[in-house]
Every structure is written in structure tokens, then in C-alpha cells.
Design a protein around this motif. Sequence first.
Motif: not given
Length: 137
Positions: A26-49
Motif C-alpha cells: 500500500g505504499t507505492d505504485k504497483e509495477t513489476h519491479d516494485h511488486l517483485f523486488f522493491q515492495c517491502p513485502y516481497s523484499s521480506r520474502c526474499i530476505q527470509l529465503l
Amino acid sequence: MRKRLLTKDRLCRLVGSAEEGCDLCGTDKETHDHLFFQCPYSSRCIQLLSDCCKIELPTSNMEDWWSRKSFQSQTEADILAAILVAALYNVWWMRNHCRINNVLFKPEYVVGNIQNVTRNRCKNRWQDIMSFHWLHL
């Protein structure tokens, strides 16, 4: 990835939808780069992985995933590709689930799905899979 998924920025261009915000953060415009790499949610997923695999996974863009040169073998490169595919699919699934049902699961849930898919996919493909310590997810 060819950036053909119907993210909100593409939908806005195609059909004039006014809503462009990311459903996951809910913090930024949804683009491919945002959704998969810049979004705090997906960034947290990558960090956990990264933490559970005990390897550093690229977090900036898709090209970084595919261009890694530090693999010990082709099998390791293929396993990382399997992790990437599972990660992309599960983040996209969570985005759609959140958009449709207005429910967002914790990143740990998504990472658990990524682990299971990757483990099963790799076990079916390689006999020597257990030699890769970071697949003991």
C-alpha cells in the motif's frame, strides 16, 4: 520475465483504471519491479529465503537472479532458477489473493510455499539433491 503481467500500472495504461497502489504494501505504485523486488513485502520474502537457504539472493531486479556467476555447478544454478520461479509465482499469487479476498498472509507463509515447491521440484529432477545444504529448507 517479459513484464506482461497485469500489474496495476499496466491496467491503468490499458483500461484507464485509477487505482495504482500496491496491494501488498500500500505504499507505492504497483509495477513489476516494485511488486517483485522493491515492495517491502516481497523484499521480506526474499530476505527470509536468503536466510534459510544460507545464500545471498539478489534483491534489486530479475537480471541479477539470472546473471549470478558464483555457482559451484550447473545444478546449483538450476536450483536457484527453481527458487526464483517459485518466488515469482507465490508473490504474484499472494498479490492476487490479497486483491480478491482482502487477506494478506505473513511472508513466512509465502516462503514456506516457495520452499515446498522448490524442494519437490528439485527432488523430482536431481538424485544428488541432498548434497545441497541450502535445500534442507
